[in-house]
Motif scaffolding. Structure first.
Motif, short mmCIF file in Angstrom:
data_model
loop_
_atom_site.label_atom_id
_atom_site.label_comp_id
_atom_site.label_asym_id
_atom_site.label_seq_id
_atom_site.Cartn_x
_atom_site.Cartn_y
_atom_site.Cartn_z
N ARG A 73 33.84 39.84 -22.64
CA ARG A 73 34.88 40.85 -22.85
C ARG A 73 36.15 40.18 -23.36
O ARG A 73 36.52 39.10 -22.90
CB ARG A 73 35.17 41.59 -21.54
CG ARG A 73 36.04 42.80 -21.74
CD ARG A 73 36.13 43.64 -20.49
NE ARG A 73 36.56 45.00 -20.82
CZ ARG A 73 36.79 45.93 -19.92
NH1 ARG A 73 36.63 45.68 -18.64
NH2 ARG A 73 37.17 47.13 -20.29
N CYS A 74 36.81 40.87 -24.25
CA CYS A 74 38.02 40.35 -24.87
C CYS A 74 39.23 40.66 -23.98
O CYS A 74 39.43 41.81 -23.58
CB CYS A 74 38.19 40.99 -26.24
SG CYS A 74 39.71 40.51 -27.07
N ALA A 75 40.04 39.65 -23.70
CA ALA A 75 41.23 39.85 -22.88
C ALA A 75 42.31 40.60 -23.66
O ALA A 75 43.15 41.27 -23.06
CB ALA A 75 41.77 38.50 -22.41
N ALA A 76 42.29 40.52 -24.97
CA ALA A 76 43.34 41.14 -25.78
C ALA A 76 43.10 42.63 -25.97
O ALA A 76 43.98 43.45 -25.71
CB ALA A 76 43.43 40.44 -27.13
N CYS A 77 41.91 43.01 -26.43
CA CYS A 77 41.66 44.43 -26.73
C CYS A 77 40.72 45.09 -25.72
O CYS A 77 40.48 46.30 -25.80
CB CYS A 77 41.12 44.59 -28.15
SG CYS A 77 39.40 44.07 -28.39
N ARG A 78 40.18 44.31 -24.79
CA ARG A 78 39.34 44.80 -23.69
C ARG A 78 37.96 45.29 -24.16
O ARG A 78 37.24 45.92 -23.38
CB ARG A 78 40.05 45.90 -22.87
CG ARG A 78 41.41 45.50 -22.34
CD ARG A 78 41.36 44.29 -21.44
NE ARG A 78 40.64 44.54 -20.18
CZ ARG A 78 40.02 43.61 -19.47
NH1 ARG A 78 40.00 42.36 -19.88
NH2 ARG A 78 39.39 43.91 -18.36
N SER A 130 34.63 34.45 -31.09
CA SER A 130 35.84 35.27 -31.17
C SER A 130 35.44 36.75 -31.08
O SER A 130 34.28 37.11 -31.25
CB SER A 130 36.59 35.00 -32.48
OG SER A 130 35.78 35.32 -33.59
N CYS A 131 36.43 37.57 -30.81
CA CYS A 131 36.19 39.01 -30.65
C CYS A 131 35.89 39.66 -32.00
O CYS A 131 36.63 39.46 -32.97
CB CYS A 131 37.43 39.65 -30.02
SG CYS A 131 37.34 41.45 -29.93
N ALA A 132 34.83 40.42 -32.06
CA ALA A 132 34.44 41.08 -33.31
C ALA A 132 35.43 42.18 -33.68
O ALA A 132 35.48 42.60 -34.84
CB ALA A 132 33.04 41.66 -33.18
N SER A 133 36.22 42.66 -32.73
CA SER A 133 37.15 43.75 -33.01
C SER A 133 38.53 43.24 -33.42
O SER A 133 39.15 43.78 -34.33
CB SER A 133 37.31 44.64 -31.78
OG SER A 133 36.10 45.29 -31.50
N CYS A 134 39.04 42.22 -32.72
CA CYS A 134 40.43 41.81 -32.97
C CYS A 134 40.58 40.31 -33.25
O CYS A 134 41.69 39.83 -33.44
CB CYS A 134 41.32 42.23 -31.80
SG CYS A 134 41.17 41.18 -30.34
N SER A 135 39.48 39.58 -33.26
CA SER A 135 39.45 38.14 -33.57
C SER A 135 40.07 37.25 -32.50
O SER A 135 40.17 36.04 -32.70
CB SER A 135 40.10 37.82 -34.93
OG SER A 135 39.42 38.51 -35.96
N SER A 136 40.49 37.82 -31.38
CA SER A 136 41.02 36.99 -30.30
C SER A 136 39.92 36.04 -29.81
O SER A 136 38.73 36.35 -29.83
CB SER A 136 41.46 37.88 -29.13
OG SER A 136 41.76 37.07 -28.00
N THR A 137 40.35 34.87 -29.37
CA THR A 137 39.39 33.93 -28.78
C THR A 137 39.53 33.91 -27.25
O THR A 137 38.91 33.09 -26.58
CB THR A 137 39.61 32.50 -29.33
OG1 THR A 137 40.96 32.13 -29.12
CG2 THR A 137 39.26 32.45 -30.81
ZN LIG Z 1 39.44 41.86 -29.00
#
Ligand SMILES: [Zn+2]
Length: 144
Positions: free
Chosen positions: A30-35, A44-51
């Motif tokens: 789960r992405c901490a940035a976009c959840r 990296s997150c497929a939605s927002c690229s956060s690592t």
């Molecule tokens: Zn994300």
């Protein structure tokens, strides 16, 4: 020779997922940035690229997203031995697009329909090798 499906091989990205499975827990990145949840795990997150990604346990509840019955053409000896067999995709209830593949143990083709509820179960396919599968949630008459 005892046949079994191909065994999971964890890599750096999937290590936490497979450790969870071995503990009979379904852990999804789960992405901490976009959840957003994502599977399979990635760098990296497929939605927002956060690592900033970590693993969270999910319910294991979902619904049949698609399915088919494989009747011929299996290349792996195990799948040849169990043909015909069911294979399909399950969408977890946590998020649209959070998809897992499954063989729907205990079901026959006629039992399946798009949207039918399923629950994760953990199958030991060889000594020390566990995989998640999704089983149709059967509703007993008394519960209807
Ligand atoms: Zn994300």
């Amino acid at each position: 020779m005892i046949l079994h499906p191909p065994l999971p091989v964890a890599d750096d990205l999937s290590q936490a997922f497979w450790e969870g499975v071995n503990e009979r827990r379904l852990l999804v990145q789960r992405c901490a940035a976009c959840r957003r949840f994502q599977f399979p795990p990635d760098a990296s997150c497929a939605s927002c690229s956060s690592t900033e990604l970590s693993f969270e346990e999910v319910s294991g509840r979902g619904a049949v997203f698609s399915f088919t019955e494989t009747v011929s053409g299996a290349r792996h000896p195990y799948f040849q031995s169990i043909s015909p067999y069911l294979v399909g995709l399950v969408q977890l209830e946590e998020q649209e697009g959070l998809i897992f593949a499954s063989n729907f143990p205990g079901s026959e083709y006629a039992d399946l329909e798009i949207g039918a509820p399923v629950d994760v179960e953990f199958q030991e396919i060889a000594e020390g090798a566990v995989i998640p599968q999704f089983r149709l949630r059967t509703v007993r008459l008394a519960e209807r």
